[in-house]
Motif scaffolding. Structure first.
Motif, PDB file in Angstrom:
ATOM      1  N   ALA A  82     -24.746  86.910  -2.865  1.00 35.91           N
ATOM      2  CA  ALA A  82     -24.177  85.911  -3.775  1.00 35.91           C
ATOM      3  C   ALA A  82     -24.939  84.593  -3.797  1.00 35.91           C
ATOM      4  O   ALA A  82     -24.656  83.745  -4.642  1.00 35.91           O
ATOM      5  CB  ALA A  82     -22.711  85.641  -3.406  1.00 35.91           C
ATOM      6  N   HIS A  83     -25.906  84.382  -2.878  1.00 36.93           N
ATOM      7  CA  HIS A  83     -26.568  83.078  -2.816  1.00 36.93           C
ATOM      8  C   HIS A  83     -27.291  82.748  -4.124  1.00 36.93           C
ATOM      9  O   HIS A  83     -27.179  81.637  -4.643  1.00 36.93           O
ATOM     10  CB  HIS A  83     -27.561  83.051  -1.654  1.00 36.93           C
ATOM     11  N   GLY A  84     -28.038  83.694  -4.661  1.00 38.64           N
ATOM     12  CA  GLY A  84     -28.740  83.455  -5.916  1.00 38.64           C
ATOM     13  C   GLY A  84     -27.797  83.195  -7.076  1.00 38.64           C
ATOM     14  O   GLY A  84     -27.962  82.207  -7.808  1.00 38.64           O
ATOM     15  N   PRO A  85     -26.786  84.046  -7.302  1.00 33.93           N
ATOM     16  CA  PRO A  85     -25.827  83.777  -8.378  1.00 33.93           C
ATOM     17  C   PRO A  85     -25.099  82.446  -8.225  1.00 33.93           C
ATOM     18  O   PRO A  85     -24.829  81.773  -9.232  1.00 33.93           O
ATOM     19  CB  PRO A  85     -24.850  84.956  -8.270  1.00 33.93           C
ATOM     20  N   LEU A  86     -24.795  82.034  -6.998  1.00 34.53           N
ATOM     21  CA  LEU A  86     -24.144  80.741  -6.812  1.00 34.53           C
ATOM     22  C   LEU A  86     -25.087  79.601  -7.210  1.00 34.53           C
ATOM     23  O   LEU A  86     -24.651  78.585  -7.748  1.00 34.53           O
ATOM     24  CB  LEU A  86     -23.692  80.580  -5.357  1.00 34.53           C
ATOM     25  N   GLY A  87     -26.382  79.777  -6.961  1.00 34.73           N
ATOM     26  CA  GLY A  87     -27.348  78.783  -7.419  1.00 34.73           C
ATOM     27  C   GLY A  87     -27.402  78.710  -8.930  1.00 34.73           C
ATOM     28  O   GLY A  87     -27.491  77.632  -9.513  1.00 34.73           O
ATOM     29  N   THR A  88     -27.340  79.873  -9.586  1.00 30.40           N
ATOM     30  CA  THR A  88     -27.291  79.905 -11.050  1.00 30.40           C
ATOM     31  C   THR A  88     -26.049  79.210 -11.570  1.00 30.40           C
ATOM     32  O   THR A  88     -26.090  78.460 -12.562  1.00 30.40           O
ATOM     33  CB  THR A  88     -27.335  81.360 -11.540  1.00 30.40           C
ATOM     34  N   TYR A  89     -24.935  79.451 -10.918  1.00 30.73           N
ATOM     35  CA  TYR A  89     -23.670  78.809 -11.287  1.00 30.73           C
ATOM     36  C   TYR A  89     -23.783  77.289 -11.179  1.00 30.73           C
ATOM     37  O   TYR A  89     -23.353  76.557 -12.082  1.00 30.73           O
ATOM     38  CB  TYR A  89     -22.564  79.354 -10.379  1.00 30.73           C
ATOM     39  N   ARG A 108     -20.644  89.730 -15.894  1.00 27.41           N
ATOM     40  CA  ARG A 108     -19.584  89.085 -16.678  1.00 27.41           C
ATOM     41  C   ARG A 108     -18.950  87.935 -15.900  1.00 27.41           C
ATOM     42  O   ARG A 108     -18.655  86.871 -16.457  1.00 27.41           O
ATOM     43  CB  ARG A 108     -18.518  90.110 -17.060  1.00 27.41           C
ATOM     44  N   THR A 109     -18.744  88.158 -14.617  1.00 26.15           N
ATOM     45  CA  THR A 109     -18.153  87.117 -13.782  1.00 26.15           C
ATOM     46  C   THR A 109     -19.041  85.891 -13.732  1.00 26.15           C
ATOM     47  O   THR A 109     -18.579  84.751 -13.888  1.00 26.15           O
ATOM     48  CB  THR A 109     -17.910  87.658 -12.360  1.00 26.15           C
ATOM     49  N   LEU A 110     -20.338  86.098 -13.503  1.00 23.97           N
ATOM     50  CA  LEU A 110     -21.269  84.977 -13.430  1.00 23.97           C
ATOM     51  C   LEU A 110     -21.362  84.252 -14.772  1.00 23.97           C
ATOM     52  O   LEU A 110     -21.419  83.017 -14.823  1.00 23.97           O
ATOM     53  CB  LEU A 110     -22.646  85.478 -12.998  1.00 23.97           C
ATOM     54  N   MET A 111     -21.366  85.005 -15.869  1.00 22.04           N
ATOM     55  CA  MET A 111     -21.427  84.377 -17.190  1.00 22.04           C
ATOM     56  C   MET A 111     -20.190  83.517 -17.442  1.00 22.04           C
ATOM     57  O   MET A 111     -20.300  82.363 -17.888  1.00 22.04           O
ATOM     58  CB  MET A 111     -21.545  85.449 -18.272  1.00 22.04           C
ATOM     59  N   ALA A 112     -19.025  84.056 -17.125  1.00 21.14           N
ATOM     60  CA  ALA A 112     -17.790  83.301 -17.341  1.00 21.14           C
ATOM     61  C   ALA A 112     -17.748  82.050 -16.481  1.00 21.14           C
ATOM     62  O   ALA A 112     -17.411  80.955 -16.958  1.00 21.14           O
ATOM     63  CB  ALA A 112     -16.583  84.190 -17.038  1.00 21.14           C
TER      64      ALA A 112
END
Length: 411
Positions: free
Chosen positions: A142-149, A21-25
C-alpha cells in the motif's frame, strides 16, 4: 493528512480492479477536500471587502474550517467502525459540499462562519478513512498507492483555488461557491459508486505490526523526542498558515488581480506537491536534521524575498517557496513512527495530526491575525518567517534523539 483509524489492511490483497477503484475514489475525494480547504485563501480579500473584516477576523474565519477538520478526525474514524467507511466518506463529502452551498447563501458573517465550520466537519472524514480503505485494498503493497493518494490532494490544492479565482472573474463569489458545492455532490456520487461495499465489524482488530514498533519505545528517544517533533510540526504548520493568510493581500498590494492570486496560490501548492518528493529524497540523503534546517531557513528567506520583490519575480519564486514550505512536513511525517511513545504508532499519528492542525487553527486568529491588525500584513508575514526560523533551535535539540533511532534501524 491524517493517520489511518483502527481499520487495518487485510493480509489478503483485494482484487486488482477493486483496488484500482478504491484508489481512484480516494484520490478524487482527496483532491476535492484539499481543494476545499485551501480555496478559502482566494476568498479572504473578497470577504474582507464584503464584511469589512480585520485580519484577526479573517484568520478566525479561516480557522473555523481547519479547527472542525482537526477536531473531528478521530470521531469520524469511530463512526466508520459503526456505519462503514464508504457511507461516512460519502456523507462527509456531501456535508462539506452542503457547507459551501450554505456559505454562498449566507446573508451575513455569522452564517458564513457556521457554513464553513460545517464544511470543515465534512472534510474531517476523508483523511483517516481514505488512508484506511487504501491500506485495506492493497495490503502490504500500500505504500505506493498511499503516495499517489497524497499527491492527488496536492493536485486539488493546485487546481481548485485557481478554478475559484477564474470563476470570480466571471461571476460573484456566492455563485462561485454554489458551483464548487455542485462539484462536491458529483464527487460524492462518484465515491459512492467506485468504492466497494464494506461491512463494519466490531470484532475486526488491527494487525499487530501496525501497533508494535519497538523504535518508539526506546528509552533514549522516549516521549520527549516525540513531543519535540510535534512542536516542530506545529511551528512549521503555523508558519505556512500565517504566510498563506497574508499572501493574497501582499500580491494585491503589488497589483495582482484575483485571477492572479488564484494562480499564485496554485503555484505554491504545485511546488508543495513537488516538495514532498524532493524533501523525502533529501531526508534519505542528508538526514532529517539537515533537511529540516535547510527547508526552514530556505522558507524564511523566500518569505522575506516575497515581501521585498515586485510581482513578476514573486510569481517565479512561489513554486520554490512552496517546495520548502510544504516539503518539511514529509520529512517530519516519516519520523513519527520512529519516535512513537511505547511503539503506539496509530495513536502517535492521531496525536501528531490533531495538535499540528489544531495548533495552527488556533494560532492563526489569536496570534497572526491580531498581529496583522496591529502591524499590517507585511509585519505579520515577517513574523511567519521568524516562526519558520524558530524550528531551527528545536530541531537541534531533537537531533541527538534521532541518532539512536537511526542506529537501531541499521542494526
Amino acid at each position: 493528512m491524517s493517520s489511518a483509524p483502527d481499520l487495518a489492511p487485510s493480509l489478503e490483497a483485494a482484487p486488482s480492479h477493486e483496488a484500482r477503484r478504491t484508489l481512484m475514489a480516494a484520490g478524487i475525494n482527496h483532491a476535492l477536500h484539499d481543494g476545499y480547504t485551501d480555496l478559502i485563501y482566494v476568498l479572504l480579500p473578497v470577504w474582507q471587502s464584503e464584511f469589512g473584516l480585520g485580519y484577526a477576523a479573517l484568520a478566525l474565519v479561516r480557522s473555523l474550517y481547519n479547527g472542525a477538520l482537526a477536531a473531528l478526525q478521530m470521531p469520524s474514524s469511530q463512526l466508520a467502525q459503526r456505519l462503514g467507511a464508504r457511507a461516512v466518506l460519502v456523507f462527509g463529502t456531501l456535508l462539506s459540499a452542503c457547507g459551501y452551498a450554505l456559505a454562498g447563501a449566507s446573508g451575513g458573517l455569522i452564517g458564513l462562519c457556521a457554513a464553513l465550520t460545517l464544511s470543515g466537519a465534512g472534510s474531517s472524514t476523508q483523511h483517516p478513512l481514505a488512508s484506511a480503505v487504501i491500506a485495506r485494498a492493497f495490503g502490504r503493497s500500500a505504500h505506493g498507492p498511499l503516495g499517489t493518494y497524497n499527491f492527488a490532494g496536492d493536485l486539488g490544492k493546485a487546481t481548485v483555488p485557481a478554478l475559484v479565482g477564474l470563476l470570480l472573474t466571471l461571476t460573484d463569489w456566492r455563485s462561485a461557491l454554489w458551483l464548487i458545492a455542485f462539484l462536491g455532490v458529483l464527487v460524492a456520487l462518484a465515491v459512492g459508486r467506485l468504492l466497494p461495499s464494506d461491512r463494519p465489524s466490531r470484532s475486526e482488530t488491527p494487525h499487530k505490526s501496525l501497533r508494535t514498533v519497538p523504535l518508539g519505545s526506546n528509552a533514549t528517544t522516549g516521549r520527549t523526542g516525540f513531543q519535540l517533533l510535534v512542536g516542530i510540526s506545529m511551528l512549521d504548520n503555523a508558519a505556512r498558515a500565517a504566510f498563506l493568510l497574508y499572501l493574497p493581500f501582499l500580491l494585491q498590494e503589488k497589483g495582482a488581480a484575483l485571477t492572479t492570486v488564484g494562480f499564485a496560490l496554485s503555484a505554491v501548492f504545485i511546488g508543495g506537491a513537488l516538495g514532498k518528493a524532493v524533501c523525502g529524497w533529501l531526508g534519505h540523503r542528508l538526514g532529517v536534521t539537515r533537511t529540516v534546517l535547510l527547508t526552514e531557513t530556505g522558507t524564511a528567506a523566500a518569505i522575506l524575498a516575497v515581501i521585498s520583490l515586485p510581482l513578476a519575480p514573486v510569481l517565479v519564486l512561489l513554486p520554490v517557496l512552496g517546495l520548502m514550505l510544504n516539503g518539511t512536513s514529509s520529512v517530519l511525517l516519516g519520523t513519527v513512527a520512529e519516535l512513537a511513545p511505547g511503539g503506539r504508532v496509530e495513536r502517535a499519528f492521531a496525536v501528531f495530526y490533531t495538535f499540528t492542525l489544531g495548533g495552527s487553527a488556533l494560532a492563526a486568529p489569536l496570534l497572526y491575525g491580531r498581529l496583522g491588525d496591529v502591524v499590517g500584513p507585511i509585519g505579520a508575514t515577517v513574523a511567519a518567517a521568524a516562526t519558520a526560523l524558530c524550528v531551527v533551535p528545536v530541531m537541534l535539540v531533537l537531533s541527538p534523539r534521532l541518532a539512536p533511532v537511526a542506529s537501531l534501524q541499521q542494526s
